[in-house]
Design a protein around this motif. Structure first.
Motif, mmCIF file in Angstrom:
data_model
loop_
_atom_site.group_PDB
_atom_site.id
_atom_site.type_symbol
_atom_site.label_atom_id
_atom_site.label_comp_id
_atom_site.label_asym_id
_atom_site.label_seq_id
_atom_site.Cartn_x
_atom_site.Cartn_y
_atom_site.Cartn_z
ATOM 1 N N UNK A 1 0.762 -1.208 0.056
ATOM 2 C CA UNK A 1 0.154 -0.004 -0.079
ATOM 3 C C UNK A 1 0.887 1.387 -0.226
ATOM 4 N N UNK A 2 2.081 1.170 0.853
ATOM 5 C CA UNK A 2 2.597 2.399 0.965
ATOM 6 C C UNK A 2 3.543 2.595 -0.685
ATOM 7 N N UNK A 3 4.066 1.484 -1.218
ATOM 8 C CA UNK A 3 4.577 1.517 -2.358
ATOM 9 C C UNK A 3 3.452 2.179 -3.463
ATOM 10 N N UNK A 4 2.270 1.957 -3.318
ATOM 11 C CA UNK A 4 1.494 2.629 -4.113
ATOM 12 C C UNK A 4 1.390 4.188 -3.863
ATOM 13 N N UNK A 5 1.255 4.588 -2.460
ATOM 14 C CA UNK A 5 1.353 5.942 -2.185
ATOM 15 C C UNK A 5 2.590 6.644 -2.603
ATOM 16 N N UNK A 6 3.830 5.956 -2.487
ATOM 17 C CA UNK A 6 4.912 6.543 -3.033
ATOM 18 C C UNK A 6 4.895 6.765 -4.551
ATOM 19 N N UNK A 7 4.246 5.997 -5.151
ATOM 20 C CA UNK A 7 4.371 5.861 -6.895
ATOM 21 C C UNK A 7 3.310 6.977 -7.094
ATOM 22 N N UNK A 8 2.337 7.240 -6.225
ATOM 23 C CA UNK A 8 1.416 8.450 -6.445
ATOM 24 C C UNK A 8 1.882 9.930 -6.300
#
Length: 121
Positions: A58-65
């Motif tokens: 989930x944090x990886x997705x937030x970082x990529x956002x």
């Protein structure tokens, strides 16, 4: 099954730590500011940047956002100026082993002026 997000994906040649460091340096941010943006502690950002742990899915997705792939491939604009102003002890050394840029921290610790540290006097 891929671990990459559908929206954008992490460049394979960069670790999560490298992505976060490059984003911070490019945007002249401190770890605490990035931590606030991501809703985590500064200590967690530090652990990610040191590649001690990987962010969860989930944090990886937030970082990529937050970090667009275009920013990741861009050079770190003004990195020598940024490094020169840091209070930490830092320096840039050429491929031939010549100290080209020093930080204010290095000036302070060596007791030498920048020109002397950089071999320009």
């Amino acid at each position: 099954m891929s671990t990459e997000t559908n929206r954008s994906s992490k460049p394979a040649h960069l670790s999560w730590g490298e992505i976060l460091k490059q984003y911070r340096f490019t945007n002249n941010m401190k770890q605490m500011a990035l931590a606030d943006d991501l809703g985590v502690t500064q200590a967690m950002v530090s652990r990610w940047e040191a590649d001690l742990v990987e962010p969860g899915r989930d944090m990886q997705e937030r970082i990529l956002t937050l970090v667009s792939p275009e920013e990741l491939s861009a050079p770190m604009i003004g990195w020598r100026s940024y490094m020169a102003e840091t209070p930490a002890i830092a320096g840039a050394i050429s491929a031939s082993g010549i100290l080209e840029t020093v930080s204010v921290g290095m000036e302070r610790e060596t007791g030498l002026e920048r020109a002397s540290c950089e071999g320009r006097d």
